[in-house]
Write a protein that holds these residues in place. Structure first.
Motif, mmCIF file in Angstrom:
data_model
loop_
_atom_site.group_PDB
_atom_site.id
_atom_site.type_symbol
_atom_site.label_atom_id
_atom_site.label_comp_id
_atom_site.label_asym_id
_atom_site.label_seq_id
_atom_site.Cartn_x
_atom_site.Cartn_y
_atom_site.Cartn_z
ATOM 1 N N ALA A 157 4.660 -4.657 3.711
ATOM 2 C CA ALA A 157 4.569 -6.231 3.001
ATOM 3 C C ALA A 157 3.173 -6.278 3.059
ATOM 4 O O ALA A 157 2.794 -6.752 1.950
ATOM 5 C CB ALA A 157 5.582 -6.998 3.745
ATOM 6 N N ASN A 158 2.368 -5.888 4.056
ATOM 7 C CA ASN A 158 1.044 -6.118 4.140
ATOM 8 C C ASN A 158 0.355 -5.275 3.057
ATOM 9 O O ASN A 158 -0.634 -5.915 2.213
ATOM 10 C CB ASN A 158 0.405 -5.832 5.505
ATOM 11 C CG ASN A 158 -1.277 -6.053 5.470
ATOM 12 O OD1 ASN A 158 -1.509 -7.324 5.365
ATOM 13 N ND2 ASN A 158 -1.844 -5.195 5.933
ATOM 14 N N ASN A 159 0.633 -4.007 2.615
ATOM 15 C CA ASN A 159 0.030 -3.089 1.701
ATOM 16 C C ASN A 159 0.427 -3.911 0.193
ATOM 17 O O ASN A 159 -0.502 -3.796 -0.634
ATOM 18 C CB ASN A 159 0.396 -2.025 1.836
ATOM 19 C CG ASN A 159 0.021 -1.028 0.770
ATOM 20 O OD1 ASN A 159 -1.267 -0.921 0.635
ATOM 21 N ND2 ASN A 159 0.636 -0.440 -0.040
ATOM 22 N N ALA A 160 1.751 -4.502 0.179
ATOM 23 C CA ALA A 160 2.156 -4.897 -1.176
ATOM 24 C C ALA A 160 1.320 -6.264 -1.547
ATOM 25 O O ALA A 160 0.862 -6.509 -2.716
ATOM 26 C CB ALA A 160 3.602 -4.963 -1.314
ATOM 27 N N ARG A 161 1.277 -7.186 -0.609
ATOM 28 C CA ARG A 161 0.321 -8.315 -0.646
ATOM 29 C C ARG A 161 -0.986 -8.015 -1.107
ATOM 30 O O ARG A 161 -1.465 -8.675 -1.935
ATOM 31 C CB ARG A 161 0.528 -8.987 0.572
ATOM 32 C CG ARG A 161 -0.376 -10.275 0.558
ATOM 33 C CD ARG A 161 -0.058 -10.918 1.922
ATOM 34 N NE ARG A 161 -0.735 -10.155 2.888
ATOM 35 C CZ ARG A 161 -2.182 -10.178 3.108
ATOM 36 N NH1 ARG A 161 -2.944 -10.793 2.421
ATOM 37 N NH2 ARG A 161 -2.364 -9.475 4.027
ATOM 38 N N ILE A 162 -1.754 -7.200 -0.397
ATOM 39 C CA ILE A 162 -3.055 -6.557 -0.615
ATOM 40 C C ILE A 162 -3.148 -6.244 -2.195
ATOM 41 O O ILE A 162 -4.137 -6.439 -2.883
ATOM 42 C CB ILE A 162 -3.579 -5.590 0.162
ATOM 43 C CG1 ILE A 162 -3.653 -6.386 1.664
ATOM 44 C CG2 ILE A 162 -4.817 -5.188 -0.298
ATOM 45 C CD1 ILE A 162 -4.216 -5.260 2.738
#
Length: 421
Positions: A157-162
């Motif tokens: 989720a953090n990678n997708a948000r970035i």
């Protein structure tokens, strides 16, 4: 031919003529007709039927008479008396069922092996006390896996948000297409939902692991322990009592339930003090408080369900015992006094046998004061009823009986005794 032979020949011919055996007349005989034979046969059968009926009817009559005589002899002989009017009732004593204030079986919410239990029967425990511990390694491993899945979901989720934030900045400079930007934004939202799902799964398993410790739900006493160390425990309430771990009751306050006759329902009020007596404590009177009623008359028994709470912090009383509940009531209706021997104890309640004509009836009654010899009947009888003295235990409603006077009963008993001798 000689004269003697001629004479003998004539004599034989005359004899055959007299007996109808003359060969010359035989062809003139007429054969018997079939209809005549059938008629004769039917007459014979009819005679046999008549003879059979004549023999059967007396036997059937005798059997019917024997059956009637048997029923007559089987009917019990009873003595009746008229109910004696008594003084108006000012107190009603009723049986009451004593129960704990709270009664709860305790089951496991997770499966595993019982590693330890801390309280046995009779132990008084406080709310939140640790009763037992269950080892469930499968649940522990599932929790560890769920936590790892949560960390993976957080990283994705953090990678997708970035990536979504980066594409949102580039699309303003027309460095990337809007379609690629929308794809990364949707991917960020999807991974965020996966994180929430993983968090919920972790929370569920944490709650399951918390159920490895069994706690007391309220202040009370342990009345049953049905597990031991090393026993396999199944989660949930099973179909048999053996599946429960413990049984607890709150006994600092006891509930006493009784059914008050509907005619006295207006005499009781919430909050009033009620006296209670127990066979286990002769001569002692305990006081309880009428806390609630059903506020409706049971149409089957015509009674009002009443709850009386009694303080039991000293532990003198036990749940499951039988109490006598004493109500102060306003005089209602007629009261009759009868000997205690007229009472019939049945599963459905007290009954009194009455006779109408030659048929017995079982009348449900409510008793008032009882001095051991006589009892007050508050409801269930009228002045015109004929009450059976010393009714047989086998008496049933609608049974035929012989009503005798005391003298006739004594004479019958004497005759039976002499006959037995």
């Amino acid at each position: 031919m000689s004269p003697e032979q001629t004479s003998n020949s004539e004599h034989k011919q005359n004899a055959r003529a007299e007996h109808g055996h003359d060969t010359e007349t035989a062809p003139d005989q007429k054969p018997i007709k079939v209809s005549h034979a059938i008629t004769v046969l039917l007459l014979i059968v009819g005679v046999m039927v008549v003879l059979g009926v004549i023999g059967i009817l007396p036997r059937e009559h005798a059997a019917s008479a024997l059956e009637d005589r048997t029923k007559e002899l089987a009917a019990p002989s009873v003595i009746t008396l008229a109910p004696k009017p008594g003084n108006p009732v000012e107190e009603v004593t009723l049986p009451g069922n004593v129960t704990s204030y709270s009664d709860s079986p305790i089951y496991a919410r997770t499966s595993g092996y019982l590693t330890h239990w801390y309280y046995d029967i009779g132990a008084k425990v406080k709310q939140g006390a640790l009763l037992a511990e269950i080892a469930s390694p499968e649940v522990d491993q599932q929790l560890a896996q769920a936590e790892a899945d949560l960390n993976t979901a957080l990283a994705n989720a953090n990678n997708a948000r970035i990536q979504a934030d980066r594409y949102k900045g580039l699309v303003t400079d027309n460095a990337v297409s809007q379609q690629d930007t929308d794809t990364f934004v949707n991917q960020a939202a999807s991974t965020s939902a996966q994180v929430k799902s993983a968090q919920a799964n972790v929370q569920r398993l944490k709650e399951l692991t918390s159920f490895e410790k069994v706690y007391a739900p309220f202040d009370g006493v342990i009345t049953a322990r049905r597990v031991d160390t090393g026993q396999l425990i199944d989660a949930g309430a099973g179909q048999t009592p053996s599946s429960e771990l413990f049984h607890m009751q709150a006994v600092n306050t006891l509930r006493v339930y009784t059914n008050l006759p509907g005619v006295f329902s207006a005499s009781v009020k919430r909050g009033e003090t009620i006296n209670l007596t127990f066979a286990e404590h002769p001569g002692q009177v305990f006081q309880g408080k009428l806390v609630r009623t059903a506020d409706a008359i049971d149409p089957a028994s015509r009674t009002l369900l009443v709850e009386v709470d009694v303080d039991n912090r000293k532990g003198n009383l036990l749940a499951g015992t039988l109490a006598e509940v004493h109500f102060k009531v306003n005089p209602v209706g007629n009261v009759f006094v009868l000997p205690v021997s007229v009472l019939i104890f049945r599963n459905e309640g007290l009954r009194v046998g009455t006779v109408t004509g030659d048929t017995a009836h079982l009348a449900p009654v409510t008793i008032g004061q009882d001095d051991g010899r006589t009892v007050q009947i508050i409801t269930g009888l009228t002045a015109q009823d004929q009450v059976i003295q010393n009714p047989p235990d086998s008496l049933i409603d609608g049974e035929k009986v012989h009503v005798l006077t005391p003298q006739e009963m004594k004479a019958a008993e004497g005759a039976q005794k002499n006959g037995g001798i």
